[in-house]
Design a protein around this motif. Structure first.
Motif, mmCIF file in Angstrom:
data_model
loop_
_atom_site.group_PDB
_atom_site.id
_atom_site.type_symbol
_atom_site.label_atom_id
_atom_site.label_comp_id
_atom_site.label_asym_id
_atom_site.label_seq_id
_atom_site.Cartn_x
_atom_site.Cartn_y
_atom_site.Cartn_z
ATOM 1 N N MET A 111 0.825 -1.199 0.000
ATOM 2 C CA MET A 111 0.000 0.000 0.000
ATOM 3 C C MET A 111 0.862 1.253 0.000
ATOM 4 S SD MET A 111 -3.198 -1.051 2.487
ATOM 5 C CE MET A 111 -4.103 0.439 2.105
ATOM 6 N N GLU A 112 1.954 1.201 0.747
ATOM 7 C CA GLU A 112 2.855 2.362 0.786
ATOM 8 C C GLU A 112 3.447 2.633 -0.589
ATOM 9 O OE1 GLU A 112 3.208 4.482 3.249
ATOM 10 O OE2 GLU A 112 1.668 3.299 4.276
ATOM 11 N N PHE A 113 3.788 1.570 -1.318
ATOM 12 C CA PHE A 113 4.348 1.741 -2.659
ATOM 13 C C PHE A 113 3.363 2.475 -3.563
ATOM 14 C CE2 PHE A 113 4.489 0.197 -7.051
ATOM 15 C CZ PHE A 113 5.774 0.586 -7.417
ATOM 16 N N PHE A 114 2.109 2.025 -3.587
ATOM 17 C CA PHE A 114 1.130 2.637 -4.479
ATOM 18 C C PHE A 114 0.783 4.060 -4.048
ATOM 19 C CE2 PHE A 114 0.183 -1.869 -5.533
ATOM 20 C CZ PHE A 114 0.374 -1.777 -6.888
ATOM 21 N N LYS A 115 0.788 4.318 -2.749
ATOM 22 C CA LYS A 115 0.537 5.676 -2.284
ATOM 23 C C LYS A 115 1.600 6.645 -2.791
ATOM 24 C CE LYS A 115 -1.893 4.469 1.996
ATOM 25 N NZ LYS A 115 -1.801 4.426 3.479
ATOM 26 N N GLY A 116 2.811 6.118 -3.039
ATOM 27 C CA GLY A 116 3.898 6.964 -3.513
ATOM 28 C C GLY A 116 3.883 7.217 -5.004
ATOM 29 N N CYS A 117 2.978 6.544 -5.726
ATOM 30 C CA CYS A 117 2.876 6.741 -7.181
ATOM 31 C C CYS A 117 1.944 7.917 -7.456
ATOM 32 C CB CYS A 117 2.342 5.473 -7.845
ATOM 33 S SG CYS A 117 3.396 4.025 -7.622
ATOM 34 N N THR A 118 2.460 8.945 -8.106
ATOM 35 C CA THR A 118 1.681 10.173 -8.295
ATOM 36 C C THR A 118 0.670 10.072 -9.437
ATOM 37 O OG1 THR A 118 3.418 11.049 -9.726
ATOM 38 C CG2 THR A 118 3.538 11.605 -7.379
ATOM 39 N N ASP A 119 0.882 9.131 -10.350
ATOM 40 C CA ASP A 119 -0.017 9.035 -11.519
ATOM 41 C C ASP A 119 -0.569 7.618 -11.649
ATOM 42 O OD1 ASP A 119 -1.387 10.044 -13.666
ATOM 43 O OD2 ASP A 119 0.205 9.607 -15.103
ATOM 44 N N PHE A 120 -0.990 7.053 -10.531
ATOM 45 C CA PHE A 120 -1.529 5.693 -10.481
ATOM 46 C C PHE A 120 -3.054 5.767 -10.460
ATOM 47 C CE2 PHE A 120 -2.781 2.097 -7.524
ATOM 48 C CZ PHE A 120 -2.803 1.139 -8.522
ATOM 49 N N HIS A 121 -3.701 5.156 -11.462
ATOM 50 C CA HIS A 121 -5.160 5.165 -11.579
ATOM 51 C C HIS A 121 -5.669 3.737 -11.440
ATOM 52 C CE1 HIS A 121 -5.390 9.350 -13.263
ATOM 53 N NE2 HIS A 121 -4.101 9.060 -13.453
ATOM 54 N N LEU A 122 -6.696 3.547 -10.612
ATOM 55 C CA LEU A 122 -7.211 2.210 -10.336
ATOM 56 C C LEU A 122 -8.725 2.186 -10.525
ATOM 57 C CD1 LEU A 122 -6.610 -0.657 -9.412
ATOM 58 C CD2 LEU A 122 -6.769 0.136 -7.037
ATOM 59 N N PHE A 123 -9.185 1.323 -11.438
ATOM 60 C CA PHE A 123 -10.605 1.179 -11.712
ATOM 61 C C PHE A 123 -11.131 -0.054 -10.977
ATOM 62 C CE2 PHE A 123 -8.985 3.781 -15.035
ATOM 63 C CZ PHE A 123 -10.024 4.624 -15.417
ATOM 64 N N THR A 124 -12.236 0.098 -10.287
ATOM 65 C CA THR A 124 -12.842 -0.996 -9.527
ATOM 66 C C THR A 124 -14.294 -1.156 -9.943
ATOM 67 O OG1 THR A 124 -13.512 0.460 -7.715
ATOM 68 C CG2 THR A 124 -11.321 -0.548 -7.564
ATOM 69 N N ARG A 125 -14.857 -2.347 -9.680
ATOM 70 C CA ARG A 125 -16.222 -2.594 -10.157
ATOM 71 C C ARG A 125 -17.230 -2.845 -9.035
ATOM 72 N NH1 ARG A 125 -14.710 -8.349 -13.115
ATOM 73 N NH2 ARG A 125 -14.196 -9.480 -11.217
ATOM 74 N N ASP A 126 -16.820 -2.732 -7.770
ATOM 75 C CA ASP A 126 -17.807 -2.808 -6.688
ATOM 76 C C ASP A 126 -17.375 -1.877 -5.562
ATOM 77 O OD1 ASP A 126 -16.324 -4.322 -4.482
ATOM 78 O OD2 ASP A 126 -16.147 -5.754 -6.122
ATOM 79 N N LYS A 127 -18.310 -1.544 -4.686
ATOM 80 C CA LYS A 127 -18.058 -0.526 -3.665
ATOM 81 C C LYS A 127 -16.975 -0.950 -2.680
ATOM 82 C CE LYS A 127 -22.710 1.437 -3.895
ATOM 83 N NZ LYS A 127 -24.007 1.606 -3.180
ATOM 84 N N GLU A 128 -16.964 -2.228 -2.325
ATOM 85 C CA GLU A 128 -15.963 -2.689 -1.363
ATOM 86 C C GLU A 128 -14.553 -2.527 -1.925
ATOM 87 O OE1 GLU A 128 -14.897 -6.733 1.179
ATOM 88 O OE2 GLU A 128 -16.957 -6.347 0.522
ATOM 89 N N SER A 129 -14.379 -2.905 -3.197
ATOM 90 C CA SER A 129 -13.078 -2.728 -3.845
ATOM 91 C C SER A 129 -12.735 -1.246 -3.986
ATOM 92 C CB SER A 129 -13.076 -3.390 -5.224
ATOM 93 O OG SER A 129 -13.349 -4.764 -5.115
ATOM 94 N N PHE A 130 -13.749 -0.431 -4.256
ATOM 95 C CA PHE A 130 -13.535 1.002 -4.423
ATOM 96 C C PHE A 130 -13.019 1.634 -3.129
ATOM 97 C CE2 PHE A 130 -15.410 5.374 -4.310
ATOM 98 C CZ PHE A 130 -14.595 5.936 -5.272
#
Length: 203
Positions: free
Chosen positions: A1-20
């Motif tokens: 999680m720390e790695f992804f928080k450090g990515c300034t241009d990381f976009h993540l698409f999710t398909r349900d509320k829990e994943s979101f």
């Protein structure tokens, strides 16, 4: 999680509320969107119209056989007389695997990359040839019982009554349904009693 928080241009698409909600902990660029399979709805509706007057069978059990079976491979659902995707993919698997290897070869080499078809027509043709028999089979039945997310979506878009057995511990299908229930009017979830009766009757 720390790695992804450090990515300034990381976009993540999710398909349900829990994943979101999980995605929001990773990046500010989190999006909640329906599964891309819904883009097939118009095409599937046209196909389904060709089967409206054909003789229908009652129920089709389309249940997964892989490691995501709820309760593991010793689950009673693994013994039911049902089909899974391998029923359609197995006859074309070697051809499809070769197509993937060929595309990888072309992509890796600058001189050959120019010969790739930009519209992925060969990929679309081959993937559709595996999907079309599944569509025809689903169209021949009035009710589909499944624990496969994309079978749930496919059958619903073909205007079938769909009974869903959620397929794993984190509730992938139920989470999706809870998020997008307005897109899935023909879908109902079986409780544990319904699941046991349905499967035992079809052993």
């Amino acid at each position: 999680m720390e790695f992804f928080k450090g990515c300034t241009d990381f976009h993540l698409f999710t398909r349900d509320k829990e994943s979101f909600h999980t995605a929001q902990k990773l990046t500010k660029n989190a999006y909640l969107v329906p599964d891309m399979a819904h883009q097939l709805k118009d095409k599937l509706s046209r196909i389904a119209s060709h089967f409206e007057d054909s003789e229908k069978e009652t129920e089709l059990f389309f249940l997964r056989k892989d490691n995501e079976i709820k309760g593991g491979k010793n689950s009673m659902r693994s013994h039911v007389n049902a089909i899974d995707w391998d029923y359609f993919t197995a006859p074309r698997k070697r051809h499809f695997d070769n197509l993937i290897k060929l595309r990888r070869f072309f992509i890796k080499h600058p001189l050959t990359r120019q010969f790739l078809d930009p519209g992925f027509q060969s990929w679309q043709t081959n993937s559709w040839q595996m999907l079309e028999p599944a569509i025809r089979l689903i169209c021949r039945h009035d009710r589909i019982i499944t624990d496969r997310l994309h079978v749930m979506l496919l059958a619903q878009m073909l205007n079938k009554n769909v009974t869903v057995l959620d397929n794993n511990l984190y509730g992938k299908l139920l989470n999706y349904y809870s998020t997008w229930s307005e897109l899935l009017p023909n879908v109902t979830f079986a409780d544990k009693t319904d699941c046991s009766v349905a499967v035992n009757e079809n052993k």
